[in-house]
Design a protein around this motif. Structure first.
Motif, PDB file in Angstrom:
ATOM      1  N   TYR A  71       0.826  -1.209   0.000  1.00 18.82           N
ATOM      2  CA  TYR A  71       0.000   0.000   0.000  1.00 18.82           C
ATOM      3  C   TYR A  71       0.858   1.257   0.000  1.00 18.82           C
ATOM      4  O   TYR A  71       0.612   2.187  -0.785  1.00 18.82           O
ATOM      5  CB  TYR A  71      -0.934  -0.006   1.214  1.00 18.82           C
ATOM      6  CG  TYR A  71      -1.772   1.243   1.334  1.00 18.82           C
ATOM      7  CD1 TYR A  71      -2.896   1.425   0.542  1.00 18.82           C
ATOM      8  CD2 TYR A  71      -1.419   2.256   2.228  1.00 18.82           C
ATOM      9  CE1 TYR A  71      -3.669   2.573   0.641  1.00 18.82           C
ATOM     10  CE2 TYR A  71      -2.192   3.405   2.333  1.00 18.82           C
ATOM     11  CZ  TYR A  71      -3.305   3.559   1.547  1.00 18.82           C
ATOM     12  OH  TYR A  71      -4.049   4.707   1.641  1.00 18.82           O
ATOM     13  N   TYR A  72       1.869   1.324   0.857  1.00 21.30           N
ATOM     14  CA  TYR A  72       2.679   2.540   0.945  1.00 21.30           C
ATOM     15  C   TYR A  72       3.547   2.750  -0.300  1.00 21.30           C
ATOM     16  O   TYR A  72       3.587   3.870  -0.831  1.00 21.30           O
ATOM     17  CB  TYR A  72       3.529   2.505   2.215  1.00 21.30           C
ATOM     18  CG  TYR A  72       2.894   3.260   3.365  1.00 21.30           C
ATOM     19  CD1 TYR A  72       3.574   4.255   4.046  1.00 21.30           C
ATOM     20  CD2 TYR A  72       1.590   3.000   3.758  1.00 21.30           C
ATOM     21  CE1 TYR A  72       2.986   4.958   5.088  1.00 21.30           C
ATOM     22  CE2 TYR A  72       0.986   3.685   4.790  1.00 21.30           C
ATOM     23  CZ  TYR A  72       1.695   4.666   5.461  1.00 21.30           C
ATOM     24  OH  TYR A  72       1.106   5.369   6.482  1.00 21.30           O
ATOM     25  N   PRO A  73       4.266   1.744  -0.806  1.00 25.99           N
ATOM     26  CA  PRO A  73       4.998   1.968  -2.076  1.00 25.99           C
ATOM     27  C   PRO A  73       4.084   2.378  -3.219  1.00 25.99           C
ATOM     28  O   PRO A  73       4.448   3.239  -4.040  1.00 25.99           O
ATOM     29  CB  PRO A  73       5.650   0.606  -2.331  1.00 25.99           C
ATOM     30  CG  PRO A  73       5.767  -0.026  -0.994  1.00 25.99           C
ATOM     31  CD  PRO A  73       4.564   0.427  -0.232  1.00 25.99           C
ATOM     32  N   ASP A  74       2.893   1.789  -3.291  1.00 29.33           N
ATOM     33  CA  ASP A  74       1.947   2.156  -4.338  1.00 29.33           C
ATOM     34  C   ASP A  74       1.466   3.590  -4.151  1.00 29.33           C
ATOM     35  O   ASP A  74       1.311   4.330  -5.128  1.00 29.33           O
ATOM     36  CB  ASP A  74       0.758   1.191  -4.304  1.00 29.33           C
ATOM     37  CG  ASP A  74      -0.209   1.416  -5.448  1.00 29.33           C
ATOM     38  OD1 ASP A  74       0.057   0.935  -6.552  1.00 29.33           O
ATOM     39  OD2 ASP A  74      -1.238   2.083  -5.223  1.00 29.33           O
ATOM     40  N   SER A  75       1.250   4.012  -2.902  1.00 31.77           N
ATOM     41  CA  SER A  75       0.809   5.380  -2.630  1.00 31.77           C
ATOM     42  C   SER A  75       1.898   6.394  -2.990  1.00 31.77           C
ATOM     43  O   SER A  75       1.596   7.502  -3.452  1.00 31.77           O
ATOM     44  CB  SER A  75       0.423   5.522  -1.154  1.00 31.77           C
ATOM     45  OG  SER A  75      -0.632   4.647  -0.820  1.00 31.77           O
ATOM     46  N   GLU A  76       3.152   6.034  -2.783  1.00 34.63           N
ATOM     47  CA  GLU A  76       4.244   6.940  -3.146  1.00 34.63           C
ATOM     48  C   GLU A  76       4.312   7.145  -4.645  1.00 34.63           C
ATOM     49  O   GLU A  76       4.549   8.265  -5.128  1.00 34.63           O
ATOM     50  CB  GLU A  76       5.552   6.384  -2.598  1.00 34.63           C
ATOM     51  CG  GLU A  76       5.624   6.430  -1.070  1.00 34.63           C
ATOM     52  CD  GLU A  76       6.774   5.623  -0.517  1.00 34.63           C
ATOM     53  OE1 GLU A  76       7.391   4.861  -1.298  1.00 34.63           O
ATOM     54  OE2 GLU A  76       7.058   5.735   0.689  1.00 34.63           O
ATOM     55  N   ARG A  77       4.107   6.084  -5.404  1.00 35.67           N
ATOM     56  CA  ARG A  77       4.049   6.226  -6.862  1.00 35.67           C
ATOM     57  C   ARG A  77       2.869   7.095  -7.267  1.00 35.67           C
ATOM     58  O   ARG A  77       2.966   7.900  -8.209  1.00 35.67           O
ATOM     59  CB  ARG A  77       3.925   4.858  -7.530  1.00 35.67           C
ATOM     60  CG  ARG A  77       5.169   3.989  -7.461  1.00 35.67           C
ATOM     61  CD  ARG A  77       4.933   2.680  -8.177  1.00 35.67           C
ATOM     62  NE  ARG A  77       4.521   2.905  -9.549  1.00 35.67           N
ATOM     63  CZ  ARG A  77       3.662   2.121 -10.196  1.00 35.67           C
ATOM     64  NH1 ARG A  77       3.078   1.115  -9.575  1.00 35.67           N
ATOM     65  NH2 ARG A  77       3.357   2.371 -11.450  1.00 35.67           N
TER      66      ARG A  77
END
Length: 291
Positions: A71-77
């Motif tokens: 979730y967090y890596p995807d949100s950063e993208r």
């Protein structure tokens, strides 16, 4: 080598600096390390309600930071897409393979919608472009999310319909579209639209009843040109047939269409000009220092 050997090839960093500043501010505000969820009580607070709100907040933060590790890596993208291109979409749904709720980024190139619609909430048709491997397709068939159908050995036409914009992005990122691994991903179109029920279902109770269009989710396989899934998209018992919403729209600055504007629209021409001035200044100094 242009306009001469060993000419300056530096780029001005104003645009990238503005993007990094936006990313750092938004990342700290929206996605802190402890989790993004909070709770608010509407009305008169009671100890039981406050305790329940705290439990919900703790569980959601635990889920998004510990269980759903993507979730967090995807949100950063997502933040980078929003800041630079001005627009990004996110799909929140129950994943049929993982069997748990997830929220994942959808790039603007993979989300087809009427450009002049006011909001994705009142658009009559939403189309998401999905890229699934053979394993993902077989798992969806096993979970009865897709019907049984045969896929070709490779997606020979994977790059036949590639958009010019995507070709330029692939060239910048150094992606070879001719590589065999790209042919192993199959393209699917998940369409959220309204259809007349007599076109889909055979159990209409009253033949004289007016067939009001109802929301359905239709998935189409691009390789076989066949429909692999048709699912109802409203809550059972809802006589208004309100569509279940899966998508969230994020934008940097409202634009004249649904895709909005970002830093590349506001500063793109200035970045090109500043890059040209920077290169001319360095080249002029280099030539002046020649014997």
């Amino acid at each position: 080598d242009k306009p001469f050997m060993r000419a300056c090839s530096a780029y001005d960093s104003t645009l990238s600096t503005a993007l990094i500043n936006f990313y750092c501010t938004a990342r700290a505000e929206l996605f802190p390390a402890a989790g993004p969820a909070s709770s608010e009580i509407v009305g008169v607070p009671t100890p039981d309600v406050e305790e329940e709100g705290e439990r919900v907040k703790i569980f959601i933060n635990h889920y998004l930071t510990k269980i759903d590790k993507c979730y967090y890596p995807d949100s950063e993208r997502l933040l980078l897409y929003v800041g630079l291109l001005g627009c990004a979409f996110r799909k929140v749904y129950q994943d049929p393979v993982l069997n748990r709720p997830v929220a994942r980024l959808i790039t603007p190139l993979d989300f087809i919608i009427n450009h002049h619609t006011t909001s994705i909430l009142n658009s009559s048709r939403l189309t998401e472009v999905q890229y699934l491997s053979r394993k993902d397709v077989l798992l969806r068939q096993e979970s009865r999310h897709f019907i049984k159908f045969d896929l070709p050995a490779t997606n020979e036409d994977a790059d036949s319909g590639t958009q010019e914009t995507q070709k330029i992005i692939n060239k910048i990122e150094g992606v070879n579209a001719e590589a065999a691994e790209n042919r192993s991903l199959f393209t699917f179109y998940e369409v959220h639209t309204d259809l007349s029920p007599d076109e889909v279902e055979n159990n209409i109770d009253d033949e004289n009843e007016i067939a009001v269009p109802r929301p359905y989710v239709i998935t189409i396989c691009d390789a076989t040109k066949k429909i692999v899934s048709i699912r109802r998209s409203w809550k059972e018992g809802d006589d208004k047939y309100k569509r279940l919403e899966y998508y969230v729209h994020y934008y940097y600055l409202p634009g004249f269409g649904i895709y909005s504007m970002g830093l590349i629209h506001l500063m793109g021409s200035n970045a090109i000009t500043l890059t040209s001035i920077l290169r001319q200044t360095i080249d002029a100094a280099t030539l002046k220092n020649f014997p």
